[in-house]
Design a protein around this motif. Structure first.
Motif, mmCIF file in Angstrom:
data_model
loop_
_atom_site.group_PDB
_atom_site.id
_atom_site.type_symbol
_atom_site.label_atom_id
_atom_site.label_comp_id
_atom_site.label_asym_id
_atom_site.label_seq_id
_atom_site.Cartn_x
_atom_site.Cartn_y
_atom_site.Cartn_z
ATOM 1 N N GLN A 107 23.471 34.332 57.229
ATOM 2 C CA GLN A 107 24.386 33.498 56.440
ATOM 3 C C GLN A 107 25.328 32.783 57.390
ATOM 4 N N CYS A 108 25.344 31.474 57.303
ATOM 5 C CA CYS A 108 26.175 30.675 58.201
ATOM 6 C C CYS A 108 27.658 30.899 57.870
ATOM 7 N N PRO A 109 28.476 31.237 58.886
ATOM 8 C CA PRO A 109 29.904 31.457 58.620
ATOM 9 C C PRO A 109 30.664 30.155 58.369
ATOM 10 N N PHE A 110 30.026 29.010 58.637
ATOM 11 C CA PHE A 110 30.703 27.727 58.434
ATOM 12 C C PHE A 110 30.433 27.163 57.036
ATOM 13 N N CYS A 111 29.141 27.086 56.655
ATOM 14 C CA CYS A 111 28.825 26.456 55.365
ATOM 15 C C CYS A 111 28.475 27.485 54.286
ATOM 16 N N GLY A 112 28.250 28.750 54.686
ATOM 17 C CA GLY A 112 27.957 29.796 53.703
ATOM 18 C C GLY A 112 26.506 29.828 53.255
ATOM 19 N N VAL A 156 22.209 27.764 65.934
ATOM 20 C CA VAL A 156 22.503 26.474 65.319
ATOM 21 C C VAL A 156 22.109 26.566 63.848
ATOM 22 N N CYS A 157 23.052 26.294 62.961
ATOM 23 C CA CYS A 157 22.779 26.416 61.520
ATOM 24 C C CYS A 157 21.647 25.465 61.119
ATOM 25 N N PRO A 158 20.600 26.010 60.460
ATOM 26 C CA PRO A 158 19.472 25.160 60.052
ATOM 27 C C PRO A 158 19.813 24.155 58.948
ATOM 28 N N ASN A 159 20.937 24.362 58.246
ATOM 29 C CA ASN A 159 21.316 23.443 57.169
ATOM 30 C C ASN A 159 21.613 22.063 57.765
ATOM 31 N N PRO A 160 20.823 21.024 57.395
ATOM 32 C CA PRO A 160 20.997 19.697 58.010
ATOM 33 C C PRO A 160 22.386 19.101 57.773
ATOM 34 N N ASP A 161 23.067 19.545 56.704
ATOM 35 C CA ASP A 161 24.411 19.022 56.444
ATOM 36 C C ASP A 161 25.479 19.741 57.262
ATOM 37 N N CYS A 162 25.091 20.817 57.940
ATOM 38 C CA CYS A 162 26.068 21.619 58.670
ATOM 39 C C CYS A 162 25.827 21.520 60.185
ATOM 40 N N ARG A 163 24.751 22.098 60.658
ATOM 41 C CA ARG A 163 24.376 22.085 62.082
ATOM 42 C C ARG A 163 25.463 22.662 62.985
HETATM 43 ZN ZN ZN Z 1 26.019 26.138 58.299
#
Ligand code: ZN
Length: 189
Positions: free
Chosen positions: A6-11, A46-53
């Motif tokens: 779970q990404c700590p930036f975008c959740g 690196v967060c896989p979410n393209p909106d986050c990265r």
């Molecule tokens: Zn993220």
């Protein structure tokens, strides 16, 4: 490799692969203090979410063990969150700033000063009950009692546990904004 994360930036929850994770480590001599060779490993994701990265980084220090010709981390002595510096989730702006600030600070000092962290969590909890539920009483224990029928039993028990643990660092029920002195953590040798 495939690891749930779970990404700590975008959740966002995602599955990590080798494309998202970089691991780098090296061994060093223990100088006769730790009973054997040591290893430090730094991992960046690196967060896989393209909106986050966003990039999350942590380091782990521990015993070095050799396995099948390569080196690995054995017993872990210490672990550091480098980026972000705590596991606090980012909440939207409609959560009042003082509540977010208490929550973020409580997460940051969780390991360094659990007592101070518990006290801040308790104050944060009271802020949530007052702001979102409009329940304002003299003592937090009474506010939590008034909440009993409005949340499920597990959530209520968790809320009451935060109150009880937070009591260690606060002046019992008298004044939630008053935090008693908390010993700073001992410098590590
Ligand atoms: Zn993220």
């Amino acid at each position: 490799m495939a690891e749930n994360w779970q990404c700590p930036f975008c959740g966002n929850n995602s599955t990590l692969t080798n494309q998202n994770v970089t691991v780098s480590g090296y061994n060093f001599d223990d100088n006769n203090k730790f009973d054997g060779p040591l290893r430090i490993v730094t991992r960046s994701i690196v967060c896989p979410n393209p909106d986050c990265r966003e990039v999350a980084i942590n380091s782990t220090f521990g015993r070095c063990v050799s396995e099948g010709g390569s080196f690995k981390l054995g017993k872990v002595f210490e672990e550091w969150l480098l980026r972000p510096s705590s596991l606090a989730l980012v909440f939207p702006d409609y959560v009042p700033a003082p509540i977010r600030q208490d929550y973020e600070e409580a997460c940051k000092i969780r390991n360094l000063s659990p007592k101070a962290s518990a006290t801040l969590s308790r104050r944060c909890l009271q802020g949530i009950i007052r702001d979102f539920k409009g329940i304002v009483k003299k003592r937090l224990v009474d506010e939590i009692d008034a909440l009993r029928d409005e949340v499920d039993p597990d959530t209520w028990a968790a809320i009451d546990a935060v109150r009880q643990i937070g009591n260690i660092g606060a002046h019992m029920e008298k004044d939630i904004n008053e935090i008693i002195d908390v010993e700073p953590p001992r410098p590590s040798s």
